[in-house]
Write a protein that holds these residues in place. Structure first.
Motif, PDB file in Angstrom:
ATOM      1  N   MET A 163      34.862  48.095  58.301  1.00 49.88           N
ATOM      2  CA  MET A 163      34.028  48.801  57.081  1.00 49.88           C
ATOM      3  C   MET A 163      34.001  50.178  57.320  1.00 49.88           C
ATOM      4  O   MET A 163      34.144  50.845  56.142  1.00 49.88           O
ATOM      5  CB  MET A 163      32.612  47.955  57.076  1.00 49.88           C
ATOM      6  N   ASP A 164      33.738  50.705  58.168  1.00 51.46           N
ATOM      7  CA  ASP A 164      33.773  52.315  58.568  1.00 51.46           C
ATOM      8  C   ASP A 164      35.157  52.825  57.988  1.00 51.46           C
ATOM      9  O   ASP A 164      35.006  53.923  57.340  1.00 51.46           O
ATOM     10  CB  ASP A 164      33.480  52.558  60.150  1.00 51.46           C
ATOM     11  N   ALA A 165      36.284  52.395  58.364  1.00 53.25           N
ATOM     12  CA  ALA A 165      37.443  52.736  58.113  1.00 53.25           C
ATOM     13  C   ALA A 165      37.777  52.588  56.533  1.00 53.25           C
ATOM     14  O   ALA A 165      38.372  53.338  55.795  1.00 53.25           O
ATOM     15  CB  ALA A 165      38.524  51.824  58.597  1.00 53.25           C
ATOM     16  N   CYS A 166      36.786  51.721  55.816  1.00 53.73           N
ATOM     17  CA  CYS A 166      36.998  51.751  54.375  1.00 53.73           C
ATOM     18  C   CYS A 166      35.689  52.384  53.710  1.00 53.73           C
ATOM     19  O   CYS A 166      35.264  51.854  52.537  1.00 53.73           O
ATOM     20  CB  CYS A 166      36.992  50.171  54.165  1.00 53.73           C
ATOM     21  N   THR A 187      46.253  48.565  54.183  1.00 56.10           N
ATOM     22  CA  THR A 187      45.237  49.890  54.396  1.00 56.10           C
ATOM     23  C   THR A 187      44.124  49.762  53.529  1.00 56.10           C
ATOM     24  O   THR A 187      44.299  49.320  52.526  1.00 56.10           O
ATOM     25  CB  THR A 187      46.217  51.017  54.225  1.00 56.10           C
ATOM     26  N   PRO A 188      43.192  50.779  53.709  1.00 56.77           N
ATOM     27  CA  PRO A 188      41.873  50.933  53.026  1.00 56.77           C
ATOM     28  C   PRO A 188      42.522  51.367  51.598  1.00 56.77           C
ATOM     29  O   PRO A 188      41.778  51.130  50.465  1.00 56.77           O
ATOM     30  CB  PRO A 188      41.140  51.696  53.858  1.00 56.77           C
ATOM     31  N   ASP A 189      43.580  52.391  51.557  1.00 62.10           N
ATOM     32  CA  ASP A 189      44.010  52.803  50.385  1.00 62.10           C
ATOM     33  C   ASP A 189      44.489  51.801  49.314  1.00 62.10           C
ATOM     34  O   ASP A 189      44.170  51.708  48.246  1.00 62.10           O
ATOM     35  CB  ASP A 189      44.998  54.070  50.397  1.00 62.10           C
ATOM     36  N   GLU A 190      45.167  51.020  49.943  1.00 56.81           N
ATOM     37  CA  GLU A 190      45.883  49.830  49.220  1.00 56.81           C
ATOM     38  C   GLU A 190      44.866  48.994  48.669  1.00 56.81           C
ATOM     39  O   GLU A 190      44.826  48.158  47.638  1.00 56.81           O
ATOM     40  CB  GLU A 190      47.067  49.014  49.902  1.00 56.81           C
ATOM     41  N   SER A 227      32.509  50.396  52.581  1.00 61.26           N
ATOM     42  CA  SER A 227      32.747  49.543  51.619  1.00 61.26           C
ATOM     43  C   SER A 227      32.760  48.091  51.865  1.00 61.26           C
ATOM     44  O   SER A 227      33.802  47.989  52.606  1.00 61.26           O
ATOM     45  CB  SER A 227      33.765  49.679  50.444  1.00 61.26           C
ATOM     46  N   VAL A 228      31.914  47.269  51.835  1.00 57.82           N
ATOM     47  CA  VAL A 228      32.237  45.810  52.166  1.00 57.82           C
ATOM     48  C   VAL A 228      33.230  45.122  51.536  1.00 57.82           C
ATOM     49  O   VAL A 228      34.000  44.402  52.252  1.00 57.82           O
ATOM     50  CB  VAL A 228      30.752  45.270  52.285  1.00 57.82           C
ATOM     51  N   LYS A 229      33.057  45.411  50.212  1.00 61.70           N
ATOM     52  CA  LYS A 229      34.128  44.651  49.302  1.00 61.70           C
ATOM     53  C   LYS A 229      35.693  45.359  49.816  1.00 61.70           C
ATOM     54  O   LYS A 229      36.410  44.459  49.688  1.00 61.70           O
ATOM     55  CB  LYS A 229      33.867  45.168  48.023  1.00 61.70           C
ATOM     56  N   ARG A 230      35.888  46.321  49.934  1.00 59.83           N
ATOM     57  CA  ARG A 230      37.093  46.973  50.384  1.00 59.83           C
ATOM     58  C   ARG A 230      37.709  46.462  51.703  1.00 59.83           C
ATOM     59  O   ARG A 230      38.877  46.156  51.869  1.00 59.83           O
ATOM     60  CB  ARG A 230      37.061  48.249  50.247  1.00 59.83           C
ATOM     61  N   MET A 273      26.040  39.727  47.694  1.00 59.18           N
ATOM     62  CA  MET A 273      25.963  41.190  47.437  1.00 59.18           C
ATOM     63  C   MET A 273      26.895  42.038  48.340  1.00 59.18           C
ATOM     64  O   MET A 273      26.778  42.765  49.131  1.00 59.18           O
ATOM     65  CB  MET A 273      24.547  41.608  47.793  1.00 59.18           C
ATOM     66  N   VAL A 274      28.251  41.858  47.829  1.00 61.31           N
ATOM     67  CA  VAL A 274      29.154  42.521  48.263  1.00 61.31           C
ATOM     68  C   VAL A 274      29.469  44.028  48.214  1.00 61.31           C
ATOM     69  O   VAL A 274      30.373  44.647  49.084  1.00 61.31           O
ATOM     70  CB  VAL A 274      30.688  41.815  48.057  1.00 61.31           C
ATOM     71  N   ASP A 275      28.606  44.465  47.411  1.00 62.21           N
ATOM     72  CA  ASP A 275      28.463  46.018  47.368  1.00 62.21           C
ATOM     73  C   ASP A 275      27.560  46.498  48.140  1.00 62.21           C
ATOM     74  O   ASP A 275      27.007  47.674  47.822  1.00 62.21           O
ATOM     75  CB  ASP A 275      28.866  46.522  46.195  1.00 62.21           C
ATOM     76  N   VAL A 276      26.763  45.770  49.143  1.00 62.15           N
ATOM     77  CA  VAL A 276      25.637  46.310  49.716  1.00 62.15           C
ATOM     78  C   VAL A 276      25.851  47.521  50.281  1.00 62.15           C
ATOM     79  O   VAL A 276      26.837  47.717  51.166  1.00 62.15           O
ATOM     80  CB  VAL A 276      25.197  45.072  50.680  1.00 62.15           C
ATOM     81  N   LYS A 277      24.773  48.189  50.696  1.00 59.40           N
ATOM     82  CA  LYS A 277      24.871  49.418  51.393  1.00 59.40           C
ATOM     83  C   LYS A 277      24.344  49.170  52.871  1.00 59.40           C
ATOM     84  O   LYS A 277      23.316  48.728  52.956  1.00 59.40           O
ATOM     85  CB  LYS A 277      24.163  50.798  50.820  1.00 59.40           C
TER      86      LYS A 277
END
Length: 337
Positions: free
Chosen positions: A281-284, A300-303, A287-290, A235-239
């Motif tokens: 994860m906080d920096a992203c 970077t998170p943006d990339e 998002s666990v997936k990102r 579940m890679v999009d878990v909150k």
């Protein structure tokens, strides 16, 4: 509504109202035997649902591209069916980080009907249409989906909503526990899942309810799988909304990236460092997936976001594709694999 105003329905003709010969003595059975009877009947439900898989798969394949483009899925029903739709819709956002409002549950009689019976609410097809017309933003033809739920396959509220949505141009489906059903010809696709007589005659909260919940599980989970909300069965999009889910996110992070490290990749993060994983994860944006894409490609998170967008949200593709979205081949910031 007075008795003299109630139209006559021959209940003996309804599959959901038939008596179950195997439970005719359930009221005098021992407690254990009573439970065995219920359990034995429940075991037949999964087999009934299995026969419906081809139609369920077609519904998933119709819905997934629409949801990927921002479409919504609206469940609507009365009584148990309506409550099951609300339950399924409410569980999608915390499970898959889908936006609230992407999956919607409507019940005849409104919010009060979730806990209390609302007399006559299911008998109005006009109310089904009105509840859909009241959605804000309005239904989007060719993008939104409406699924009517009715164990009997004949509930006016659900049929009225399906008819309204189909006339607008929305994809429509129906889920019921009889065959043939009144949903045929109203909805574009209908899952007809007869489960046989209920343990308690007419109590469609039992086998019919179980069947509907299983079918809804398949549809909503199947759509999420199709649009990239998992990595395998993770579940890679878990909150990360509580302690359990924070730890689950860390475990998923390690489970996905450790095999890549074992194959020779170099990360700028220690997979044993909980704090470092949490910080990434906080920096992203949570998002666990990102965060996994950022760790894999040391970007970077943006990339990481751009890479996921280029991969249509599919984490496996984003982790395997070395080319950045701008076409430049990148192995990370310092040239390691």
């Amino acid at each position: 509504m007075t008795v003299t105003m109630v139209p006559y329905i021959d209940l003996s003709t309804l599959q959901t109202e038939c008596r179950n010969d195997k439970t005719s003595e359930i009221d005098v059975a021992s407690t254990a035997d009573m439970c065995y009877m219920i359990n034995q009947q429940d075991q037949t439900v999964a087999l009934a649902v299995a026969k419906c898989v081809p139609t369920i798969a077609r519904i998933i394949d119709e819905i997934a591209p629409k949801v990927r483009r921002g479409g919504r899925v609206v469940y609507m029903g009365a009584g148990t069916s309506g409550r099951l739709g609300i339950l399924d819709a409410s569980e999608i956002p915390p499970t898959f980080s889908s936006p609230y409002g992407e999956w919607i549950g409507l019940i005849a009689g409104g919010q009060r009907a979730i806990q209390f019976a609302v007399e006559g609410a299911e008998d109005s097809p006009e109310q089904g249409a009105a509840d859909l017309a009241a959605l804000d933003p309005p239904l989007s033809p060719h993008l939104d989906t409406v699924i009517g739920l009715a164990a009997s396959g004949r509930t006016p509220y659900a049929l009225g909503g399906i008819d309204y949505a189909r006339n607008l141009g929305c994809f429509t489906a129906g889920i019921c526990c009889v065959s043939p059903s009144a949903m045929q010809g109203v909805a574009e696709l209908v899952v007809e899942c007869p489960v046989g007589p209920e343990v308690v005659t007419g109590s469609t909260r039992m086998k019919s309810g179980t069947a509907q919940k299983m079918i809804l599980n398949m549809i909503s989970t199947g759509v999420q799988l199709k649009i990239g909300k998992t990595y395998g069965n993770l579940m890679v999009d878990v909150k990360r909304s509580n302690i359990k889910l924070i730890n689950r996110a860390r475990l998923i992070f390690r489970s996905v990236l450790q095999p890549i490290v074992d194959q020779g990749a170099t990360l700028d993060i220690d997979l044993a460092d909980d704090l470092a994983i949490d910080d990434l994860m906080d920096a992203c944006g949570g998002s666990v997936k990102r965060s996994m894409v950022a760790a894999r490609w040391r970007c970077t998170p943006d990339e990481a976001t751009r890479r996921l967008d280029a991969a249509d949200g599919l984490l496996k593709t984003a982790l395997a594709t070395r080319s950045a979205p701008n076409g430049v081949v990148t192995n990370g910031t310092n040239g390691h694999l």
